[in-house]
Design an enzyme around this catalytic site. Structure first.
Site, PDB file in Angstrom:
ATOM      1  N   ASN A 280       3.830  35.419 -11.156  1.00 38.18           N
ATOM      2  CA  ASN A 280       4.994  36.169 -11.641  1.00 38.18           C
ATOM      3  C   ASN A 280       4.874  37.675 -11.417  1.00 38.18           C
ATOM      4  O   ASN A 280       5.879  38.400 -11.462  1.00 38.18           O
ATOM      5  CB  ASN A 280       5.230  35.900 -13.135  1.00 38.18           C
TER       6      ASN A 280
ATOM      7  N   ASP B 146      11.022  26.905 -18.126  1.00 39.89           N
ATOM      8  CA  ASP B 146      11.635  27.258 -16.853  1.00 39.89           C
ATOM      9  C   ASP B 146      13.162  27.259 -16.964  1.00 39.89           C
ATOM     10  O   ASP B 146      13.732  26.420 -17.665  1.00 39.89           O
ATOM     11  CB  ASP B 146      11.192  26.251 -15.789  1.00 39.89           C
ATOM     12  N   GLY B 147      13.787  28.201 -16.267  1.00 41.54           N
ATOM     13  CA  GLY B 147      15.239  28.174 -16.167  1.00 41.54           C
ATOM     14  C   GLY B 147      15.972  29.364 -16.760  1.00 41.54           C
ATOM     15  O   GLY B 147      17.208  29.390 -16.754  1.00 41.54           O
TER      16      GLY B 147
ATOM     17  N   ARG C 143       7.262  39.238  -8.867  1.00 42.32           N
ATOM     18  CA  ARG C 143       8.684  39.426  -9.118  1.00 42.32           C
ATOM     19  C   ARG C 143       9.035  40.918  -9.060  1.00 42.32           C
ATOM     20  O   ARG C 143       8.149  41.770  -9.108  1.00 42.32           O
ATOM     21  CB  ARG C 143       9.062  38.842 -10.483  1.00 42.32           C
TER      22      ARG C 143
ATOM     23  N   ARG D 193      18.136  31.051 -13.941  1.00 43.32           N
ATOM     24  CA  ARG D 193      19.274  30.229 -13.521  1.00 43.32           C
ATOM     25  C   ARG D 193      20.333  30.138 -14.615  1.00 43.32           C
ATOM     26  O   ARG D 193      21.528  30.105 -14.349  1.00 43.32           O
ATOM     27  CB  ARG D 193      18.779  28.827 -13.133  1.00 43.32           C
TER      28      ARG D 193
ATOM     29  N   GLU E 107       0.723  13.068 -20.606  1.00 48.00           N
ATOM     30  CA  GLU E 107       2.012  12.490 -20.261  1.00 48.00           C
ATOM     31  C   GLU E 107       2.917  13.634 -19.805  1.00 48.00           C
ATOM     32  O   GLU E 107       2.918  14.713 -20.414  1.00 48.00           O
ATOM     33  CB  GLU E 107       2.633  11.781 -21.468  1.00 48.00           C
TER      34      GLU E 107
ATOM     35  N   ARG F 161       8.341  20.152 -18.943  1.00 50.44           N
ATOM     36  CA  ARG F 161       8.880  21.205 -18.080  1.00 50.44           C
ATOM     37  C   ARG F 161      10.402  21.117 -18.092  1.00 50.44           C
ATOM     38  O   ARG F 161      10.975  20.050 -17.881  1.00 50.44           O
ATOM     39  CB  ARG F 161       8.375  21.105 -16.646  1.00 50.44           C
TER      40      ARG F 161
END
Length: 246
Positions: free
Chosen positions: A69, A21-22, A72, A25, A208, A189
């Site tokens: 997605n 993710d990212g 988009r 941004r 985890e 993530r």
């Protein structure tokens, strides 16, 4: 001692999953188009795949494109599909040289024919590789996966192939996209978001979870090692007490 040297190679997650993710941004922060962020994200993908192979992680699953997605902007979706095809062609030698098997999960029928063709080709050429299984989750949604599994199981009960009394966790596992893979041990993530986003909901039951503020294009080798060290410093009890584990 650097971070890599601190990792216990005998205590690695067998199955590592990553929500990448990212990208958008990252691009926005730098004044670039979102597409530039996605292109830089592919460099991180290669870096992580290479390092996971070197360490000896057997299963790596990357959340590449979700069912959501598709909502988009079309130009971004088209660009992502083109980037996927380009990356598959470019990285095939890497898969072969590093003994990596490519696997794909999701609603693959929704993908463009060109993408499907390239995926099938790379999977066919790497099917004999056994150093690591790299799984791309494409047009993937965990609720859709579970819904399809339930329908398939219900159909088998209706047709007397199995009895409803036979249904247990192993039967459900057999009807998931990931039927030939172990459950996820560690889920990472990036980008600071702390949610699962409809990714491997059944398979991460005892995983985890590791969240980092680092945006995916900036996710470095040391960021990967830090996540693995965090995993190794946790006590995984699976419902038991600490005393039972010891």
């Amino acid at each position: 001692m650097n971070l890599k040297e601190q990792i216990d190679l005998q205590h690695l997650p067998q199955h590592l999953a990553i929500i990448m993710d990212g990208n958008g941004r990252w691009a926005k922060q730098k004044g670039f188009l979102r597409t530039i962020g996605h292109e830089n994200g592919t460099k991180t993908v290669k870096r992580v795949i290479t390092k996971c192979t070197e360490l000896g992680i057997k299963y790596l699953t990357l959340y590449a494109f979700s069912t959501e997605n598709w909502n988009r902007p079309k130009f971004e979706v088209d660009m992502l599909m083109e980037l996927l095809v380009k990356s598959l062609k470019k990285e095939l030698p890497t898969f072969i040289n590093n003994n990596i098997k490519l696997n794909v999960i999701g609603d693959l029928g929704a993908l463009p024919q060109k993408v499907q063709k390239n995926l099938v080709q790379v999977m066919e050429e790497t099917k004999g590789n056994d150093q690591m299984t790299l799984t791309l989750a494409l047009s993937y949604g965990s609720r859709l996966e579970l819904m399809q599994a339930i329908k398939n199981i219900a159909s088998k009960v209706k047709n007397n192939i199995i009895s409803e009394n036979d249904i247990d966790e192993s039967i459900i596992n057999e009807h998931l996209y990931t039927h030939n893979m172990p459950d996820v041990d560690l889920l990472i993530r990036t980008s600071g978001e702390q949610r699962i986003s409809n990714f491997l909901l059944w398979q991460i039951a005892y995983a985890e979870l590791y969240f980092t503020d680092v945006l995916w294009p900036d996710f470095s080798e040391d960021d990967l090692y830090q996540a693995l060290l965090s995993f190794q410093n946790r006590e995984r009890r699976f419902g038991k007490t600490s005393e039972q584990i010891k």
